[in-house]
Design a protein around this motif. Structure first.
Motif, PDB file in Angstrom:
ATOM      1  N   ASN A  14       0.846  -1.245  -0.068  1.00  0.00           N
ATOM      2  CA  ASN A  14       0.010   0.114  -0.057  1.00  0.00           C
ATOM      3  C   ASN A  14       0.926   1.122  -0.090  1.00  0.00           C
ATOM      4  OD1 ASN A  14      -2.436  -1.293  -0.089  1.00  0.00           O
ATOM      5  ND2 ASN A  14      -2.604  -1.452   2.189  1.00  0.00           N
TER       6      ASN A  14
ATOM      7  N   TYR B 144       3.324   3.858  -5.420  1.00  0.00           N
ATOM      8  CA  TYR B 144       3.085   5.155  -5.994  1.00  0.00           C
ATOM      9  C   TYR B 144       4.548   6.026  -5.737  1.00  0.00           C
ATOM     10  CZ  TYR B 144       1.248   9.760  -6.911  1.00  0.00           C
ATOM     11  OH  TYR B 144       1.115  11.201  -7.661  1.00  0.00           O
TER      12      TYR B 144
ATOM     13  N   ASP C 186      -1.096   6.856 -15.232  1.00  0.00           N
ATOM     14  CA  ASP C 186      -1.312   5.205 -15.133  1.00  0.00           C
ATOM     15  C   ASP C 186      -0.117   4.564 -14.854  1.00  0.00           C
ATOM     16  OD1 ASP C 186      -4.163   5.789 -15.512  1.00  0.00           O
ATOM     17  OD2 ASP C 186      -4.125   5.193 -17.204  1.00  0.00           O
TER      18      ASP C 186
ATOM     19  N   ALA D  92       1.019  -4.801  -9.521  1.00  0.00           N
ATOM     20  CA  ALA D  92       0.136  -3.708  -9.057  1.00  0.00           C
ATOM     21  C   ALA D  92      -0.260  -3.028 -10.166  1.00  0.00           C
ATOM     22  CB  ALA D  92       1.031  -3.025  -8.224  1.00  0.00           C
TER      23      ALA D  92
ATOM     24  N   VAL E 106      -2.057   1.190 -10.800  1.00  0.00           N
ATOM     25  CA  VAL E 106      -2.473   2.378 -10.133  1.00  0.00           C
ATOM     26  C   VAL E 106      -2.974   3.336 -11.176  1.00  0.00           C
ATOM     27  CG1 VAL E 106      -1.950   4.436  -8.954  1.00  0.00           C
ATOM     28  CG2 VAL E 106      -1.000   2.308  -8.213  1.00  0.00           C
TER      29      VAL E 106
ATOM     30  N   GLN F 267      -8.269   7.861  -7.554  1.00  0.00           N
ATOM     31  CA  GLN F 267      -7.153   6.931  -7.514  1.00  0.00           C
ATOM     32  C   GLN F 267      -7.767   5.611  -7.375  1.00  0.00           C
ATOM     33  OE1 GLN F 267      -4.031   7.765  -4.257  1.00  0.00           O
ATOM     34  NE2 GLN F 267      -4.543   5.414  -3.786  1.00  0.00           N
ATOM     35  N   SER F 268      -7.350   4.576  -8.334  1.00  0.00           N
ATOM     36  CA  SER F 268      -7.868   3.293  -8.284  1.00  0.00           C
ATOM     37  C   SER F 268      -6.293   2.360  -8.232  1.00  0.00           C
ATOM     38  CB  SER F 268      -8.568   2.825  -9.707  1.00  0.00           C
ATOM     39  OG  SER F 268      -9.819   3.620  -9.672  1.00  0.00           O
ATOM     40  N   THR F 269      -6.314   1.416  -7.433  1.00  0.00           N
ATOM     41  CA  THR F 269      -5.503   0.309  -6.987  1.00  0.00           C
ATOM     42  C   THR F 269      -6.019  -0.960  -7.291  1.00  0.00           C
ATOM     43  OG1 THR F 269      -5.668   0.553  -4.939  1.00  0.00           O
ATOM     44  CG2 THR F 269      -4.151   2.159  -5.874  1.00  0.00           C
ATOM     45  N   SER F 270      -5.237  -1.890  -7.818  1.00  0.00           N
ATOM     46  CA  SER F 270      -5.300  -3.313  -7.794  1.00  0.00           C
ATOM     47  C   SER F 270      -4.208  -3.963  -7.908  1.00  0.00           C
ATOM     48  CB  SER F 270      -6.388  -3.527  -9.076  1.00  0.00           C
ATOM     49  OG  SER F 270      -5.660  -3.534 -10.208  1.00  0.00           O
TER      50      SER F 270
ATOM     51  N   VAL G  62      -0.422  -4.258  -3.901  1.00  0.00           N
ATOM     52  CA  VAL G  62      -1.151  -3.412  -2.795  1.00  0.00           C
ATOM     53  C   VAL G  62      -2.053  -4.023  -1.930  1.00  0.00           C
ATOM     54  CG1 VAL G  62      -0.738  -1.700  -4.593  1.00  0.00           C
ATOM     55  CG2 VAL G  62      -2.646  -2.951  -4.627  1.00  0.00           C
TER      56      VAL G  62
ATOM     57  N   THR H  20     -10.950   1.980  -4.985  1.00  0.00           N
ATOM     58  CA  THR H  20     -11.208   3.482  -5.775  1.00  0.00           C
ATOM     59  C   THR H  20     -11.370   4.376  -4.715  1.00  0.00           C
ATOM     60  OG1 THR H  20     -11.673   2.299  -7.970  1.00  0.00           O
ATOM     61  CG2 THR H  20     -12.203   4.823  -7.594  1.00  0.00           C
TER      62      THR H  20
END
Length: 740
Positions: A6, A10, A398, A415, A417, A457-460, A464, A473
């Protein structure tokens, strides 16, 4: 592993930082100068600039400006930014190893690896690139290929009242050649350069102007350039890895249906393709290259593509007492790039090659309306301008992290982002020049602006801490407003010499931050939800003008007080935008050019800049009161000599030399925990040139960087790995150009 996932992706994305006229300063290059006799007639010495969005004599503008015209760019063999930047006092940059990855710096206004621009870039009447740091516009600066250019104007000091946000340090403006409604003309040009230890560089360019019935003109410009590499990779065994290609063109239509109406439509496309970056592996402890002065061992090639397209329509309606100008422009700047993230993620993932793909894109619409009074020369008691400005920007940033070997390969992408953002700004501006007698004037300016920003902000991905198919999101937004000012009295001591002072403010928008959830309390963010604007005041005094038959000079002393500096900060390994305290930049800029003998031009520039923090930053950033601001040399200087002489009939020769020096710089702050500073060495380069003009045909030879210095242009020191961006070694070249 959740905390690592997490907090770090970024941060790494940001810290890895995808990652035969005088050639001078244009103060000595008049649009009326003739290449055939090497002299400037007194009546032709007027240098026209549009710094205040009206055509003016350079000596009348109460600001520090340098201009390079197209003839000067051709004479020095300028094919890229480094070729002409040395002729512009105070213009510096940081490079991450190739075109499209440059951070522009003016007057020392720079806080390090800054994702937001402090120097604005314009092509003709329209701004280029993102207004916000969320699209990393400060690192991905656009560089127009310097061909078929009317001039390049560089305005030092904040230009917020006329050019708006993100011009804290100043403005770089490319003014392209407009179509001619009367004459058919054209030019073709080819060049080739051999680089010491590297591959050949070569390019072809052409332009043609077609008049249409005396009321319209079409101008087409095209170019292709191949820059061979000169850095070797000892890991892959590949030599000259950092080659790049640039190609594109412009099309312009100018219509003048009557004496008081002008319509100019333009389309521009330019593409850059980079195979790898000019980065060299260094040892931080010794300050020496690990393998060789032009070698690295990266396991992932830093590929980059930059696509820029711009479409604009400029309309002028002259009502006599004033001219109404409408500027409508749409542009797209897209920069997909691959970075080597192995230093940050290789050990945690058990991999020797980790790639970070970043796709940054900004779609920008601009509309400006301004009403500009006629000039004092046309009988006006004062000069004034009022205007409205609107911009709407949609950006994305992205990032996709993939491992290329090791146990995590089946989980790729490890990851993802996605950071879409929007920015909307509306501004009103006004400026006026009041005259007190024939020689004293006072320029006053004001701009009021407000903006709204939206951020998602979308993370997968497993890195993460999310299971397959799950996307997290969050959204955020911000708004702020600003007012910027300028007060600039001037005194025309004689018809050719002007003394001026200037106090001007600058502004850069704040914005929403990336959100870092607190594991202990998911409803909270570990970083501030927004960051504030940063502002500065610039105070300067200067004198400039003409002397003798063709001499020009300019001297300016300045002081800049910078507050609430936007600085990249770090929490748990993740970067975010924060505000530091304050800094000060002060210095002196001087430039001169003169002709002591027929055909012989001598000149140069020297700049002293002392840019330092005046308060401590956070411990992670590592800046302390008195530390030099990153990438700002205390001293830079350039001197040149050019001699034009007749050979026979209309055949003329030219020989010239330029010596340029840049002092040492710090890549960051010495006590930084995330990116410890590395001292970039000073360097001195020597360029030689010779040409023969056979009427419409020109043949020129160049020797650039004759002493084979390896300029150090930037550095990243992340995850225990230090990479230094380097400039081009010695090169020899030929150029052939023909007018028709």
């Amino acid at each position: 592993m959740t905390r690592f996932a997490n907090s770090c992706l970024y941060g790494a994305a940001s810290l890895i930082a995808l990652s035969v006229t005088s050639p001078v300063v244009a103060q000595s290059v008049s649009p009326g100068e003739s290449a055939s006799d090497g002299q400037i007639a007194p009546e032709d010495r007027v240098i026209v600039v549009t710094a205040q969005k009206r055509e003016q004599d350079l000596t009348e503008v109460p600001s520090s400006i340098t201009v390079l015209d197209g003839e000067a760019l051709e004479n020095i063999g300028a094919v890229n930014f480094e070729d002409y930047a040395k002729y512009i006092p105070g213009l510096g940059s940081s490079s991450q190893g190739g075109p499209g990855q440059r951070q522009l710096i003016l007057r020392g206004v720079n806080a390090g690896d800054d994702p937001a621009s402090t120097v604005g870039v314009y092509v003709d009447e329209a701004p280029v690139g993102s207004s916000t740091s969320l699209a990393t516009g400060g690192r991905l600066g656009f560089e127009l290929v310097p061909f078929d250019i009317e001039r390049i104007e560089v305005l030092r000091g904040p230009q917020g009242t006329i050019y708006g946000a993100s011009t804290l340090g100043g403005l770089l403006k490319y003014v392209t050649r407009a179509p001619d409604v009367d004459a058919f003309e054209g030019r073709v040009e080819a060049d080739i350069f051999a680089v010491d230890g590297g591959d050949l560089n070569y390019g072809v360019k052409g332009a043609v102007n077609v008049p249409i019935a005396g009321v319209a003109g079409l101008r087409f410009t095209g170019f292709y350039a191949e820059d061979g590499g000169f850095v070797d990779n000892v890991f892959t065994g590949r030599d000259n890895i950092n080659s790049n290609q640039r190609y594109g063109g412009r099309a312009q239509l100018l219509i003048e249906p009557g004496p008081n109406i002008s319509l100019r439509a333009a389309a521009l496309y330019q593409r850059t393709e980079q195979d790898d970056s000019a980065l060299v592996r260094y040892d931080f402890a010794t300050g020496n290259p690990v393998y060789g002065e032009l070698e690295n061992d990266r396991t992932v090639a830093a590929e980059l593509t930059q696509d820029f397209q711009q479409y604009s329509l400029t309309a002028d309606f002259d009502f006599g007492f004033a001219t109404l100008t409408s500027v409508s422009a749409y542009s797209e700047l897209e920069t997909p790039a691959i970075g080597d993230a192995t230093a940050s993620f290789g050990a945690p993932f058990g991999s020797t090659a980790v790639a970070l793909l970043r796709e940054a894109e900004t779609e920008k619409f601009v509309q400006e309306l301004r009403l500009t009074s006629a000039s004092r020369d046309e009988g006006m008691p004062l000069e004034w301008q009022v205007g409205l400005f609107y911009t709407e920007e949609d950006s994305r940033n992205d990032q996709v992290l993939t491992v290329r070997d090791g146990p995590f390969v089946p989980l790729n992408p490890t990851a993802v982002v996605e950071l879409p953002t929007s920015y909307e700004e509306f501004a009103v501006f006004a400026n006026t020049t009041l005259f007190f007698g024939e020689r004293v004037s006072l320029n006053l300016g004001l701009r009021i602006a407000e903006n709204e920003q939206f951020f998602s902000q979308s993370t997968s991905g497993p890195a993460v801490g999310l299971p397959p198919g799950v996307v997290s999101t969050v959204t955020n937004e911000s708004n702020d407003d600003s007012a910027t000012y300028v007060v600039a009295p001037s005194w025309q001591i004689t018809e050719d010499v002007t003394l001026y002072a200037r106090a001007a403010s600058g502004y850069r928008p704040g914005g929403p931050n990336a959100i870092l959830p607190n594991p202990a309390n998911p409803g909270e963010s570990l970083v501030p939800l927004t960051f504030d604007p940063d502002t500065l005041w610039n105070y300067e005094a200067g004198i400039k003008g003409n002397f003798g038959r063709s001499g020009t000079f300019g001297v300016a002393a300045f002081r800049i007080d910078w507050d609430d500096i936007q600085i990249i900060q770090i929490v748990n390994g993740a970067t975010f935008r924060g505000n530091g305290e304050s800094a000060r930049s002060e210095g002196v800029e001087a430039e001169v050019a003169f002709e002591p003998l027929d055909g012989l031009t001598l000149g140069g520039n020297v700049v002293y800049t002392n840019a330092v923090l005046t308060d401590d930053t956070s411990l992670v950033v590592g800046g302390q009161d008195g530390d030099r601001l990153p990438l700002v040399p205390k001293w830079t200087a350039t001197s040149f000599a050019d001699y034009t002489f007749p050979l026979s009939g209309d055949v003329f020769g030219n020989v010239g030399a330029t010596i340029s020096y840049a002092g040492d710089r710090e890549s960051g702050f010495p006590a930084s925990l995330a990116n410890p500073s590395f001292t970039l060495d000073d360097y001195l380069t020597v360029d030689l040139r010779a040409s023969v003009n056979f009427g419409a045909l020109r043949v020129a030879a160049f020797a650039k960087n004759l002493t084979n210095e390896i300029p150090q242009l930037g550095a990243t020191n992340v995850g225990g790995r230090l990479d230094v961006a380097v400039g081009r070694p010695r090169s020899f070249g030929l150029l052939v150009g023909a007018d028709f």
